[in-house]
Design an enzyme around this catalytic site. Structure first.
Site, PDB file in Angstrom:
ATOM      1  N   GLN A  31       6.262   0.419  -4.507  1.00 19.09           N
ATOM      2  CA  GLN A  31       6.558   1.699  -5.173  1.00 19.09           C
ATOM      3  C   GLN A  31       8.183   1.589  -5.603  1.00 19.09           C
ATOM      4  O   GLN A  31       8.958   0.560  -5.321  1.00 19.09           O
ATOM      5  CB  GLN A  31       6.693   2.627  -3.847  1.00 19.09           C
ATOM      6  CG  GLN A  31       7.522   2.286  -2.517  1.00 19.09           C
ATOM      7  CD  GLN A  31       6.779   2.791  -1.595  1.00 19.09           C
ATOM      8  OE1 GLN A  31       6.011   4.192  -1.445  1.00 19.09           O
ATOM      9  NE2 GLN A  31       7.023   2.145  -0.322  1.00 19.09           N
ATOM     10  N   ASP A  86      12.203   5.279   7.212  1.00 23.01           N
ATOM     11  CA  ASP A  86      13.763   5.599   7.246  1.00 23.01           C
ATOM     12  C   ASP A  86      14.132   5.656   8.634  1.00 23.01           C
ATOM     13  O   ASP A  86      15.592   5.630   8.912  1.00 23.01           O
ATOM     14  CB  ASP A  86      13.681   7.062   6.574  1.00 23.01           C
ATOM     15  CG  ASP A  86      12.991   8.000   7.545  1.00 23.01           C
ATOM     16  OD1 ASP A  86      13.240   8.398   8.452  1.00 23.01           O
ATOM     17  OD2 ASP A  86      12.277   8.720   6.719  1.00 23.01           O
ATOM     18  N   GLU A 106       4.893  -0.085   9.024  1.00 30.52           N
ATOM     19  CA  GLU A 106       5.521   0.517   7.828  1.00 30.52           C
ATOM     20  C   GLU A 106       5.043  -0.742   6.786  1.00 30.52           C
ATOM     21  O   GLU A 106       4.968  -1.843   6.964  1.00 30.52           O
ATOM     22  CB  GLU A 106       6.952   0.512   7.958  1.00 30.52           C
ATOM     23  CG  GLU A 106       7.756   0.515   6.491  1.00 30.52           C
ATOM     24  CD  GLU A 106       7.411   1.959   5.768  1.00 30.52           C
ATOM     25  OE1 GLU A 106       7.116   1.712   4.441  1.00 30.52           O
ATOM     26  OE2 GLU A 106       7.291   3.018   6.208  1.00 30.52           O
ATOM     27  N   ASP A 156       3.677   9.552   9.607  1.00 30.16           N
ATOM     28  CA  ASP A 156       4.902   9.932   8.828  1.00 30.16           C
ATOM     29  C   ASP A 156       4.947   9.459   7.571  1.00 30.16           C
ATOM     30  O   ASP A 156       5.419   8.438   7.214  1.00 30.16           O
ATOM     31  CB  ASP A 156       6.119   9.609   9.611  1.00 30.16           C
ATOM     32  CG  ASP A 156       7.475   9.907   9.033  1.00 30.16           C
ATOM     33  OD1 ASP A 156       7.511  10.994   7.957  1.00 30.16           O
ATOM     34  OD2 ASP A 156       8.590   9.614   9.314  1.00 30.16           O
ATOM     35  N   SER A 157       3.822   9.721   6.712  1.00 33.72           N
ATOM     36  CA  SER A 157       3.502   9.175   5.434  1.00 33.72           C
ATOM     37  C   SER A 157       3.975   9.912   4.339  1.00 33.72           C
ATOM     38  O   SER A 157       4.515  11.047   4.239  1.00 33.72           O
ATOM     39  CB  SER A 157       2.054   9.135   5.304  1.00 33.72           C
ATOM     40  OG  SER A 157       1.485  10.373   5.089  1.00 33.72           O
ATOM     41  N   THR A 158       4.133   9.400   3.043  1.00 33.77           N
ATOM     42  CA  THR A 158       4.358   9.722   1.868  1.00 33.77           C
ATOM     43  C   THR A 158       3.146  10.857   1.522  1.00 33.77           C
ATOM     44  O   THR A 158       2.099  10.833   2.325  1.00 33.77           O
ATOM     45  CB  THR A 158       4.495   9.170   0.737  1.00 33.77           C
ATOM     46  OG1 THR A 158       3.230   8.393   0.566  1.00 33.77           O
ATOM     47  CG2 THR A 158       5.604   8.163   0.753  1.00 33.77           C
TER      48      THR A 158
END
Length: 282
Positions: A31, A86, A106, A156-158
């Protein structure tokens, strides 16, 4: 780059951040990643044009995603985090003394590396914690293939765009079910419901056949503009969502954890949803 960063999440609506300095920008294996110094939110990280986190208000999101399920469970030993490169969620989970191990999956090593370098307060040393195990890989592959069980699983994804899209599908949720310990809790970010109403209703339809208790809770995170941020909740133990205030307060005080947003009363109130959201689940 222009003086302003315009987020591209919505076709007919956008928010802009004044850019003081671009700290890092690159097309990673998965990305487009940019980290910049903003005018009012501190350092900001975006993936594929969509804001992921800011220094100023990240604590709201990470505290609510971590502490709500962990204090509801009360004795989670093993935790799985999907995404969260993050490091903010890992930081908050590791504050719980009862947690013995945290596996974080991740997909993009570059996100971890650049956030450690340019957003160090997010992880605050969490990646050096001996209880943390970092796996670079696809979250859906991990939950469909691993032979381990977890007391709490956090996604905790996009948003469901690009690499994060598979983390909102039925096969992913089925993988979560197989990895979740009896009496465990799954929680996940689920978008800003007023702007993305289909995300909540779709998640509800996909989780409900797999878990006896599915619900949503909410928090107001300024960065995620357009209304309240919703979090999906799933478990086979409905009692965990219905913990009384005294129990939560005792666990909170005993933990010694200091928070800036989360507290037990807010925990309980977060499950009270506006009517438009309730109606979307019927």
């Amino acid at each position: 780059m222009s003086e302003w960063f315009d987020e591209t999440l919505h076709d007919a609506y956008h928010q802009g951040f004044k850019v003081r300095e671009v700290l890092f920008e690159s097309k990673t294996e998965h990305q487009h990643l940019i980290i910049f110094e903003s005018g009012s939110f501190g350092r900001v990280m975006a993936l594929d044009g969509i804001i992921q986190t800011t220094e100023r208000d990240e604590f709201i999101y990470h505290e609510m995603l971590a502490h709500t399920p962990l204090f509801a469970h009360g004795n989670a030993k093993n935790v799985l985090i999907i995404g969260g490169g993050d490091g903010g969620l890992l930081r908050e989970v590791l504050k719980h003394p009862e947690v013995e191990s945290v596996v974080q999956v991740e997909i993009d090593q570059a996100v971890i590396d650049m956030c450690v370098k340019y957003l160090p307060q997010h992880s605050d040393g969490a990646y050096n914690n001996s209880r943390a195990e970092i796996v670079i890989g696809d979250g859906i592959d991990f939950v469909t293939q691993c032979d381990r069980k977890f007391d709490v699983i956090l996604s905790d994804s996009t948003d469901p765009i690009g690499p994060g899209e598979v983390l909102f599908t039925s096969p992913f949720y089925q993988g979560i079910q197989r990895c979740l310990s009896s009496g465990g809790i799954f929680a996940a970010q689920n978008g800003v419901a007023f702007m993305q109403p289909d995300e909540v209703s779709t998640t509800h339809k996909r989780l409900s056949p797999l878990f006896t208790d599915t619900a949503f809770y909410a928090a107001a995170v300024p960065t995620y503009v357009g209304g309240i941020m919703t979090f999906a909740w799933a478990s086979d133990n409905s009692g965990l969502r219905e913990q009384d205030l005294t129990t939560l307060q005792n666990r909170f005080v005993t933990s010694g954890i200091k928070t800036r947003y989360y507290n037990p009363a807010l925990h309980l109130g977060a499950f009270a949803l506006p009517q438009y959201l309730i109606d979307s689940l019927t």
